[in-house]
Scaffold this active site. Structure first.
Site, PDB file in Angstrom:
ATOM      1  N   HIS A   1      19.535  -0.546   9.321  1.00  0.00           N
ATOM      2  CA  HIS A   1      20.321   0.684   9.173  1.00  0.00           C
ATOM      3  C   HIS A   1      19.403   1.733   8.547  1.00  0.00           C
ATOM      4  O   HIS A   1      18.463   1.382   7.827  1.00  0.00           O
ATOM      5  CB  HIS A   1      21.484   0.356   8.231  1.00  0.00           C
ATOM      6  CG  HIS A   1      22.465   1.447   7.982  1.00  0.00           C
ATOM      7  ND1 HIS A   1      22.248   2.449   7.072  1.00  0.00           N
ATOM      8  CD2 HIS A   1      23.686   1.690   8.514  1.00  0.00           C
ATOM      9  CE1 HIS A   1      23.293   3.260   7.046  1.00  0.00           C
ATOM     10  NE2 HIS A   1      24.185   2.818   7.915  1.00  0.00           N
TER      11      HIS A   1
ATOM     12  N   ASP B   1      19.640  -6.327   2.354  1.00  0.00           N
ATOM     13  CA  ASP B   1      20.745  -5.377   2.452  1.00  0.00           C
ATOM     14  C   ASP B   1      21.939  -6.165   2.991  1.00  0.00           C
ATOM     15  O   ASP B   1      22.019  -6.453   4.183  1.00  0.00           O
ATOM     16  CB  ASP B   1      20.324  -4.255   3.407  1.00  0.00           C
ATOM     17  CG  ASP B   1      21.489  -3.390   3.853  1.00  0.00           C
ATOM     18  OD1 ASP B   1      22.596  -3.571   3.328  1.00  0.00           O
ATOM     19  OD2 ASP B   1      21.277  -2.554   4.754  1.00  0.00           O
TER      20      ASP B   1
ATOM     21  N   GLN C   1      26.762  -5.315   5.148  1.00  0.00           N
ATOM     22  CA  GLN C   1      27.679  -5.742   6.213  1.00  0.00           C
ATOM     23  C   GLN C   1      28.094  -7.201   6.090  1.00  0.00           C
ATOM     24  O   GLN C   1      28.782  -7.710   6.972  1.00  0.00           O
ATOM     25  CB  GLN C   1      27.016  -5.554   7.591  1.00  0.00           C
ATOM     26  CG  GLN C   1      26.921  -4.124   8.058  1.00  0.00           C
ATOM     27  CD  GLN C   1      28.283  -3.466   8.261  1.00  0.00           C
ATOM     28  OE1 GLN C   1      29.314  -4.139   8.320  1.00  0.00           O
ATOM     29  NE2 GLN C   1      28.288  -2.156   8.371  1.00  0.00           N
TER      30      GLN C   1
ATOM     31  N   CYS D   1      24.066   4.963  12.590  1.00  0.00           N
ATOM     32  CA  CYS D   1      22.956   5.067  11.616  1.00  0.00           C
ATOM     33  C   CYS D   1      21.856   4.063  11.922  1.00  0.00           C
ATOM     34  O   CYS D   1      21.257   3.493  10.999  1.00  0.00           O
ATOM     35  CB  CYS D   1      23.451   4.905  10.185  1.00  0.00           C
ATOM     36  SG  CYS D   1      24.536   6.221   9.674  1.00  0.00           S
TER      37      CYS D   1
ATOM     38  N   LYS E   1      32.904  -1.245   1.671  1.00  0.00           N
ATOM     39  CA  LYS E   1      32.994  -2.120   2.845  1.00  0.00           C
ATOM     40  C   LYS E   1      33.577  -3.480   2.467  1.00  0.00           C
ATOM     41  O   LYS E   1      33.671  -4.372   3.296  1.00  0.00           O
ATOM     42  CB  LYS E   1      31.605  -2.328   3.460  1.00  0.00           C
ATOM     43  CG  LYS E   1      31.009  -1.071   4.099  1.00  0.00           C
ATOM     44  CD  LYS E   1      29.734  -1.411   4.835  1.00  0.00           C
ATOM     45  CE  LYS E   1      28.792  -0.243   4.986  1.00  0.00           C
ATOM     46  NZ  LYS E   1      29.171   0.721   6.001  1.00  0.00           N
TER      47      LYS E   1
HETATM   48  N1  PMP Z   1      23.295  -1.134   5.342  1.00  0.00           N
HETATM   49  C1  PMP Z   1      24.048  -1.425   6.395  1.00  0.00           C
HETATM   50  C2  PMP Z   1      23.687  -2.591   7.249  1.00  0.00           C
HETATM   51  C3  PMP Z   1      25.168  -0.637   6.667  1.00  0.00           C
HETATM   52  O1  PMP Z   1      25.914  -0.917   7.747  1.00  0.00           O
HETATM   53  C4  PMP Z   1      25.486   0.451   5.821  1.00  0.00           C
HETATM   54  C5  PMP Z   1      26.690   1.340   6.062  1.00  0.00           C
HETATM   55  N2  PMP Z   1      26.987   1.624   7.370  1.00  0.00           N
HETATM   56  C6  PMP Z   1      24.649   0.691   4.742  1.00  0.00           C
HETATM   57  C7  PMP Z   1      23.581  -0.120   4.511  1.00  0.00           C
HETATM   58  C8  PMP Z   1      24.881   1.841   3.815  1.00  0.00           C
HETATM   59  O2  PMP Z   1      26.047   1.729   3.082  1.00  0.00           O
HETATM   60  P1  PMP Z   1      26.470   2.976   2.173  1.00  0.00           P
HETATM   61  O3  PMP Z   1      26.624   4.140   3.111  1.00  0.00           O
HETATM   62  O4  PMP Z   1      27.734   2.593   1.545  1.00  0.00           O
HETATM   63  O5  PMP Z   1      25.354   3.195   1.213  1.00  0.00           O
END
Ligand code: PMP
Length: 407
Positions: A121, A198, A201, A364, A224
């Site tokens: 991401h 990370d 998800q 993203c 999430k």
């Molecule tokens: N990593 C992954 C794999 C995500 O899907 C997301 C959110 N779509 C993020 C990081 C970022 O999360 P946040 O916008 O809450 O910082």
């Protein structure tokens, strides 16, 4: 066994109609819905014990401090970590940026390499790109195969170059791929390479145990995982945090201050300058309780079956190609797909009129979409309050879209 009817009663938003149709919320990978108990916990903080934490000795300040620190303990227990290693941030993005800007600036030098993967991401790409532009380090990306699985031979080759860090996702928010972390962490450790994961998800779908999968840094985000927005977590090993510089200075993060000098507070408070998101933290703590009450094993089994069902139903629709691994066992609770001749935004618009919320776009993950040679994809992502009946409503909507927009 999960009683989905009962579970759904806990989520007030699911009771509403959108464009006159019952809401089918399949955008859980963007943000999950919140159970009433989380909403109530946040509102109770403001209604009953709103006060600033750590500083006051009056009753409300003590109550607020206790709730805040209890929530830290809950989050720590959730990933089997020590409480002092849990740093509250705004989101997963901020957690990763904190590592890049603090640990990264001190440990990565010009000419060094960092390893990421093609599944990342933007939150786990841009902080490293910014760092590479600032200090002149190089980024290598582990390739994925046709099914969106990491090429571990390529990973091993890149690890041989002695990178300073491997930073990767636990579950891809596009391909759905669950990365084989135990094996990957073992490979990295053999080469002495620190690992950042990370788990934005994954943590509320698969769980994470930092004692079992011995990563160095872990980032996730409250919204999430049934919690509120504006709260995230960075976990890192104590030895690392003890030697990491805080990024922000101000109240809370210091011990002694004079006109010329200051001494740092202990971890984790050292990294939480200023008044934190107290309501967000207590809300996240309650979300963790809720997840524990349902049970991560139950959640995973239910979501796996639902994802498998959704994939089968999607594949019955002519022209649909699903991105990522074919087996639900190898993926998180989401399915991104393309539909021949119909742009994902158009599909999402038709589905919205049917009350079905899916995501369309690059999610993203622009470099990944470029690699796949598609400008965008449609994504249905699930939570344990979703049902097979809802999947049928989506499929009906997709067929309707084909009738309206198809050739
Ligand atoms: N990593 C992954 C794999 C995500 O899907 C997301 C959110 N779509 C993020 C990081 C970022 O999360 P946040 O916008 O809450 O910082």
């Amino acid at each position: 066994m999960l009683d989905v009817r009962e579970i759904r009663q806990d989520f007030p938003i699911l009771k509403q109609k959108i464009h006159g149709k019952p809401l089918v919320y399949f955008d859980n990978a963007a943000t999950s819905q919140k159970p009433q108990v989380v909403i109530d916990t946040i509102s109770e903080y403001y209604q009953v014990y709103n006060a600033n934490i750590h500083r006051g000795i009056h009753y409300l300040a003590e109550q607020a401090t206790e709730a805040y620190e209890n929530a830290r303990q809950k989050v720590a227990d959730f990933i089997n970590a020590d409480k002092s290693e849990i740093i509250f941030t705004r989101n997963a993005t901020e957690a990763i940026n904190l590592v890049a800007l603090s640990w990264g600036r001190d440990n990565i030098k010009p000419g060094d390499t960092i390893v990421l993967t093609e599944l990342e991401h933007h939150a786990n790409i841009i902080p490293w790109l910014m760092l590479s532009k600032e200090i002149g380090c190089q980024i290598n990306y582990v390739r994925i195969d046709e099914e969106g699985k990491l090429d571990l031979v390529h990973l091993n080759e890149l690890l041989k170059k002695n990178p300073k860090l491997l930073a990767l996702t636990h579950v891809s928010n596009v391909m759905g791929t669950i990365t084989p972390l135990p094996r990957i962490v073992q490979l990295a450790q053999e080469k002495g390479v620190p690992v950042l994961v990370d788990t934005a998800q994954a943590v509320s779908h698969l769980g994470f145990n930092v004692q079992k999968i011995k990563v160095d840094f872990l980032a996730f985000t409250g919204h999430k995982m049934l919690g509120p927005t504006g709260i995230g977590v960075l976990w890192a090993k104590k030895e690392i945090l003890e030697n990491m510089r805080p990024l922000l200075g101000g109240g809370e993060m210091i011990n002694e201050v004079s006109w010329d000098e200051y001494t740092l507070n202990k971890i984790p408070w050292r990294f939480e300058a200023g008044t934190p998101n107290i309501a967000g933290v207590v809300g996240l703590g309650r979300a963790v309780d809720y997840l524990n009450d349902v049970g991560l094993y139950t959640i995973r089994e239910y979501e796996k079956e639902l994802t498998d069902y959704a994939m089968q139903m999607l594949l019955e629709v002519e022209g649909i190609s699903i991105l990522g691994p074919k087996l639900a066992e190898e993926r998180g609770a989401l399915a991104a797909f393309t539909l021949d001749g119909i742009h994902p935004h158009d599909l999402a618009t038709v589905l919205d009129a049917e009350g079905v919320a899916i995501r369309s776009g690059h999610h993203c993950a622009m470099p990944l979409h470029q690699k796949l040679g598609i400008p965008a994809s449609a994504r249905a992502s699930f939570c344990f309050y979703n049902t097979k009946d809802e999947v049928s409503v989506m499929i009906k909507g997709i067929r309707k879209a084909i009738g309206i927009l198809g050739k």
